[in-house]
Design a protein around this motif. Structure first.
Motif, PDB file in Angstrom:
ATOM      1  N   PRO A 268       0.851  -1.193   0.000  1.00  0.00           N
ATOM      2  CA  PRO A 268       0.000   0.000   0.000  1.00  0.00           C
ATOM      3  C   PRO A 268       0.891   1.249   0.000  1.00  0.00           C
ATOM      4  CG  PRO A 268      -0.714  -1.575   1.678  1.00  0.00           C
ATOM      5  CD  PRO A 268       0.596  -2.060   1.176  1.00  0.00           C
ATOM      6  N   GLN A 269       0.478   2.282  -0.714  1.00  0.00           N
ATOM      7  CA  GLN A 269       1.344   3.449  -0.871  1.00  0.00           C
ATOM      8  C   GLN A 269       1.761   4.080   0.463  1.00  0.00           C
ATOM      9  OE1 GLN A 269       0.814   6.011  -4.245  1.00  0.00           O
ATOM     10  NE2 GLN A 269       1.092   7.861  -3.026  1.00  0.00           N
ATOM     11  N   PRO A 270       0.876   4.225   1.457  1.00  0.00           N
ATOM     12  CA  PRO A 270       1.321   4.817   2.728  1.00  0.00           C
ATOM     13  C   PRO A 270       2.449   3.995   3.379  1.00  0.00           C
ATOM     14  CG  PRO A 270      -1.075   4.786   2.607  1.00  0.00           C
ATOM     15  CD  PRO A 270      -0.589   3.982   1.450  1.00  0.00           C
ATOM     16  N   GLU A 271       2.339   2.666   3.304  1.00  0.00           N
ATOM     17  CA  GLU A 271       3.374   1.816   3.882  1.00  0.00           C
ATOM     18  C   GLU A 271       4.680   1.941   3.099  1.00  0.00           C
ATOM     19  OE1 GLU A 271       3.972  -2.901   5.080  1.00  0.00           O
ATOM     20  OE2 GLU A 271       1.958  -2.054   4.912  1.00  0.00           O
ATOM     21  N   LEU A 272       4.576   2.005   1.772  1.00  0.00           N
ATOM     22  CA  LEU A 272       5.768   2.163   0.939  1.00  0.00           C
ATOM     23  C   LEU A 272       6.458   3.491   1.243  1.00  0.00           C
ATOM     24  CD1 LEU A 272       7.627   1.320  -1.395  1.00  0.00           C
ATOM     25  CD2 LEU A 272       5.949   2.269  -2.984  1.00  0.00           C
ATOM     26  N   ILE A 273       5.685   4.556   1.383  1.00  0.00           N
ATOM     27  CA  ILE A 273       6.265   5.878   1.683  1.00  0.00           C
ATOM     28  C   ILE A 273       6.955   5.862   3.040  1.00  0.00           C
ATOM     29  CG2 ILE A 273       5.670   8.276   2.249  1.00  0.00           C
ATOM     30  CD1 ILE A 273       3.574   8.156   0.009  1.00  0.00           C
ATOM     31  N   ASN A 274       6.329   5.241   4.023  1.00  0.00           N
ATOM     32  CA  ASN A 274       6.899   5.183   5.370  1.00  0.00           C
ATOM     33  C   ASN A 274       8.222   4.417   5.374  1.00  0.00           C
ATOM     34  OD1 ASN A 274       6.902   5.459   8.282  1.00  0.00           O
ATOM     35  ND2 ASN A 274       6.321   3.302   8.364  1.00  0.00           N
ATOM     36  N   LEU A 275       8.250   3.253   4.700  1.00  0.00           N
ATOM     37  CA  LEU A 275       9.476   2.445   4.650  1.00  0.00           C
ATOM     38  C   LEU A 275      10.561   3.146   3.840  1.00  0.00           C
ATOM     39  CD1 LEU A 275       7.847  -1.076   4.090  1.00  0.00           C
ATOM     40  CD2 LEU A 275       9.061  -0.307   6.142  1.00  0.00           C
ATOM     41  N   ALA A 276      10.162   3.814   2.760  1.00  0.00           N
ATOM     42  CA  ALA A 276      11.138   4.526   1.932  1.00  0.00           C
ATOM     43  C   ALA A 276      11.758   5.690   2.715  1.00  0.00           C
ATOM     44  CB  ALA A 276      10.480   5.030   0.655  1.00  0.00           C
ATOM     45  N   ALA A 277      10.955   6.374   3.520  1.00  0.00           N
ATOM     46  CA  ALA A 277      11.472   7.485   4.324  1.00  0.00           C
ATOM     47  C   ALA A 277      12.549   6.988   5.284  1.00  0.00           C
ATOM     48  CB  ALA A 277      10.332   8.153   5.091  1.00  0.00           C
ATOM     49  N   GLN A 278      12.305   5.826   5.904  1.00  0.00           N
ATOM     50  CA  GLN A 278      13.311   5.246   6.802  1.00  0.00           C
ATOM     51  C   GLN A 278      14.574   4.869   6.037  1.00  0.00           C
ATOM     52  OE1 GLN A 278      11.617   2.004   9.163  1.00  0.00           O
ATOM     53  NE2 GLN A 278       9.608   3.003   9.091  1.00  0.00           N
ATOM     54  N   CYS A 279      14.391   4.292   4.861  1.00  0.00           N
ATOM     55  CA  CYS A 279      15.512   3.807   4.055  1.00  0.00           C
ATOM     56  C   CYS A 279      16.374   4.966   3.547  1.00  0.00           C
ATOM     57  CB  CYS A 279      14.972   2.987   2.879  1.00  0.00           C
ATOM     58  SG  CYS A 279      16.214   2.467   1.691  1.00  0.00           S
TER      59      CYS A 279
END
Length: 731
Positions: free
Chosen positions: A236-247
């Motif tokens: 899901p896009q919100p989860e992808l954005i959250n993980l990408a921000a951490q990465c």
């Protein structure tokens, strides 16, 4: 050798004591002004015995190993002595040149050897035993070695492990440095073992901006790749954005959600991502291959395999009555229903736990199809599962890769919709292992009107690859499913089968305490509360009990662990078991690979699909030869020998102990299963159940009652992000 703040040291490498995968090395150096060899530590690019090195660094006192020279910088100079040149050439530096050939070359050319190799290599034909073909091979190896060294020096100058230099060179050839410089993130896509973080380190050292769109794109694809390794087809896009921000967060840069969302929109526009809006307006982000594969699989299943087959049911029942009567066997009501449904269905799913008669039922369905005059193909995801299926049915069974005729040149299957399989019915065993891509390739290759029987156990762990195909097909309610639940009397006498069903029902399994004369095939050794006690117990069991019970500890036993890390994880246990079951011997060649040793006789496991070699993730083999001159390791996989270049050895790992996930689809005469609180993050009911049911004749659980109880009670059925079931429900 007194301590000094900074010094220059020149000497000849006598031997390489240790080298990690990251390039950290311990070297023994012969220095003219010292009587004893000097221990040097530092990071070196492809260091070899015989090299003459000029080192900068300082002396230090190691608390355990004494005085060492810590190298901070170095450069290589040519060996100055005949002995140095001979050792340098014969160290395995050049494929095709071993110690004997090196000795002959140096005997002929003396101190001019390296100059002749660099400038007039054709003169090697003057050396006894070297012909024109071999000269050409040495020329190619020498040129390649020089190019690889350039890549190594380049990587080292940017603070990156030189371990991958050979693989980088093999991938990009003379364009290696250019490719890495222009787009370091390509490494994470092309080179096994190099992830986003390593590529990002190179990029930052090359001056790529932390705000770079290419960095954001690479980070997003990396996150989706990691999600696929956990079984997800999308995020899901919100989860992808959250993980990408951490990465993507670094000391200098913290990305904003809107910036990441705009890059996702750009990648969608450029067709690097597919974003699908699901129910509730949730945006789901797919890599394009995942999206189109999932959609196409759903289309094919609903259009071609959701119907029924015209068949004379009374005639099927009459045949079944004669078949069972002639063999003096009796089918349960569930089994009889399964055979009848298989005769009528385009696609049927047969599930059930151990001892419920899946094998017997499958054999009867195959016999029925034979009697109906159908051409039948049998397949399974792994070689061992295919072998079992073939033995059960009395006809050849293949792995799915062999059935679909994998072509390493195209890295695809020869069998597809344009070249379908020549069969009218297919049985696929261990169907819980089918991932999205393998399932799509299978159904794409089946001819119209073909019947399919999927046999699997939904209580086992899901597929290693992305998707949850068997579960999704069942959840879609679009295909007949027969679940066998009756445990037959003979099977119920097995402690393994009884314990497996107890685990599935959330009960503490009935395990017999280990003794000199065990009565059960499912045993328990408390192994103490500490993991170290478990290691000791494992050694005692393998050294004594296993042989007394008539098993060979080196060939019949497989240790299965919940995880790789920790004292009772696969990494540590493989070191322990290698020393116990395949210790060093003068007649067993060995080599150091990073932080571990590979030795002839070692059991190894392939860790990724290698289409060039024709070996696949999870394949088990035995090392049967190590050739230091040709820089190859030969591994036998079910009788087929595969030669690995040294550069590809990071795809292999020792397999005296493997994870339970890697054991799917296999059976072993004896399984030893350590379960400790150290494994807490991975302990779950389906993990324990899967590990236990891999044992064919004997299972020994080592661990505390508390760890076993946690495993039984933990229902960690992590939902995988897949929309196959929803796509099928819509049709």
């Amino acid at each position: 050798m007194s301590a000094a703040s900074s010094e220059t040291l020149t000497g000849v490498v006598e031997r390489l004591t240790f080298q990690s995968e990251e390039g950290y090395s311990v070297v023994r150096l012969k220095v003219a002004k010292f009587i004893d060899l000097v221990t040097v530590v530092g990071s070196f690019a492809n260091i070899q015995a015989g090299q003459t090195l000029q080192l900068k660094g300082y002396w230090r006192e190691h608390p355990k190993y004494g005085q060492q020279f810590q190298a901070t910088d170095y450069r290589e100079t040519k060996p100055a002595t005949l002995t140095g040149i001979e050792k340098y050439l014969g160290s395995g530096l050049i494929k095709g040149v071993g110690p004997v050939t090196a000795q002959r070359i140096v005997a002929r050319f003396g101190l001019e050897t390296l100059e002749i190799i660099e400038q007039d290599l054709d003169r090697l034909i003057e050396v006894s035993g070297i012909g024109r073909k071999r000269v050409q091979r040495i020329r190619e190896a020498w040129e390649q070695q020089r190019a690889i060294k350039e890549v190594m020096v380049f990587l080292q100058s940017h603070g990156v492990s030189t371990t991958y230099a050979v693989k980088i060179y093999k991938q990009y050839k003379e364009n290696a440095i250019t490719t890495v410089t222009e787009n370091p993130y390509q490494l994470a896509i092309d080179i096994y073992g190099i992830g986003f973080r390593t590529a990002d380190q190179i990029a930052q050292n090359l001056g790529v901006s932390p705000w770079s769109k290419s960095r954001y794109q690479a980070g997003l694809l990396h996150i989706l790749g990691e999600a696929a390794e956990s079984g997800h087809c999308f995020l899901p896009q919100p989860e992808l954005i959250n993980l990408a921000a951490q990465c993507l967060t670094s000391e200098e840069h913290e990305p904003e959600s809107d910036a990441i969302a705009s890059v996702i929109a750009y990648m969608e526009q450029e067709r690097e991502l597919v974003v699908e809006t699901a129910e509730g307006e949730m945006r789901l982000c797919y890599k394009p291959t995942f999206f189109f594969t999932e959609r196409n699989l759903a289309n094919r299943l609903s259009q071609q395999f959701s119907g029924s087959i015209d068949c004379d049911l009374p005639r099927v029942r009459h045949w079944l009555k004669r078949y069972t009567s002639s063999r003096q066997i009796e089918l349960s009501l569930q089994q009889q229903q399964a055979v009848e449904r298989a005769a009528q269905s385009q696609l049927m799913i047969l599930t059930g736990g151990p001892g419920c008669g899946k094998t017997f039922c499958t054999r009867t369905i195959v016999a029925l199809w034979k009697a109906m005059g159908k051409t039948i193909a049998l397949a399974a995801p792994t070689g061992r599962a295919a072998q079992r299926l073939g033995e059960m049915a009395g006809m050849e069974a293949k792995t799915l890769h062999r059935l679909l005729e994998f072509d390493p040149r195209t890295q695809g299957f020869k069998r597809n919709e344009e070249n379908p399989l020549d069969c009218q019915a297919v049985v696929v065993d261990e169907a819980s292992m089918l991932d999205l891509f393998l399932a799509h390739s299978l159904f794409k290759a089946l001819p119209k009107q073909a019947q399919v029987l999927l046999v699997g156990d939904t209580d086992q762990l899901p597929s290693v690859g992305p998707g949850s195909v068997l579960k999704d097909l069942i959840d879609s309610k679009g295909f007949p499913v027969i679940c066998l639940t009756q445990v037959f009397r003979q099977a119920a006498q097995s402690g393994i089968i009884r314990a497996a069903h107890q685990i599935n029902q959330g009960q503490f399994p009935q395990l017999e305490a280990i003794s000199d004369q065990p009565q059960s095939d499912c045993l328990w050794h408390s192994g103490g509360y500490e993991p170290e006690h478990g290691v000791q117990a494992l050694g005692e069991i393998l050294s004594d009990l296993i042989a007394r019970l008539g098993f060979n500890p080196a060939t019949d036993v497989q240790v299965l662990c919940p995880m790789t890390r920790g004292t009772v994880g696969t990494r540590n246990l493989n070191q322990v078991l290698q020393q116990l079951l395949n210790p060093p011997h003068p007649e067993r060649a060995e080599m150091v690979r990073g932080s571990f040793v590979l030795r002839v006789g070692d059991r190894v496991i392939q860790q990724k699909n290698n289409y060039d070699y024709g070996v696949f993730n999870g394949d088990l083999g035995i090392i049967c030869a190590i050739d230091r001159v040709e820089q190859k390791v030969t591994v036998a996989f079910d009788g087929r020998e595969v030669n690995y270049d040294y550069a590809d050895l990071n795809e292999l790992a020792l397999a005296w102990a493997i994870t339970i996930h890697k054991s799917q689809g296999s059976e072993y005469p004896v399984v030893i299963l350590p379960l400790y609180l150290q494994h807490y993050p991975m302990l779950s009911r389906n993990l324990f159940y899967t590990g236990l049911t891999r044992g064919k004749k004997l299972v020994i659980v080592i661990g505390s009652r508390k760890a076993i109880a946690i495993a039984v009670n933990q229902l960690k059925e992590q939902r995988r992000y897949t929309r196959l079931a929803e796509r099928l429900l819509k049709r």
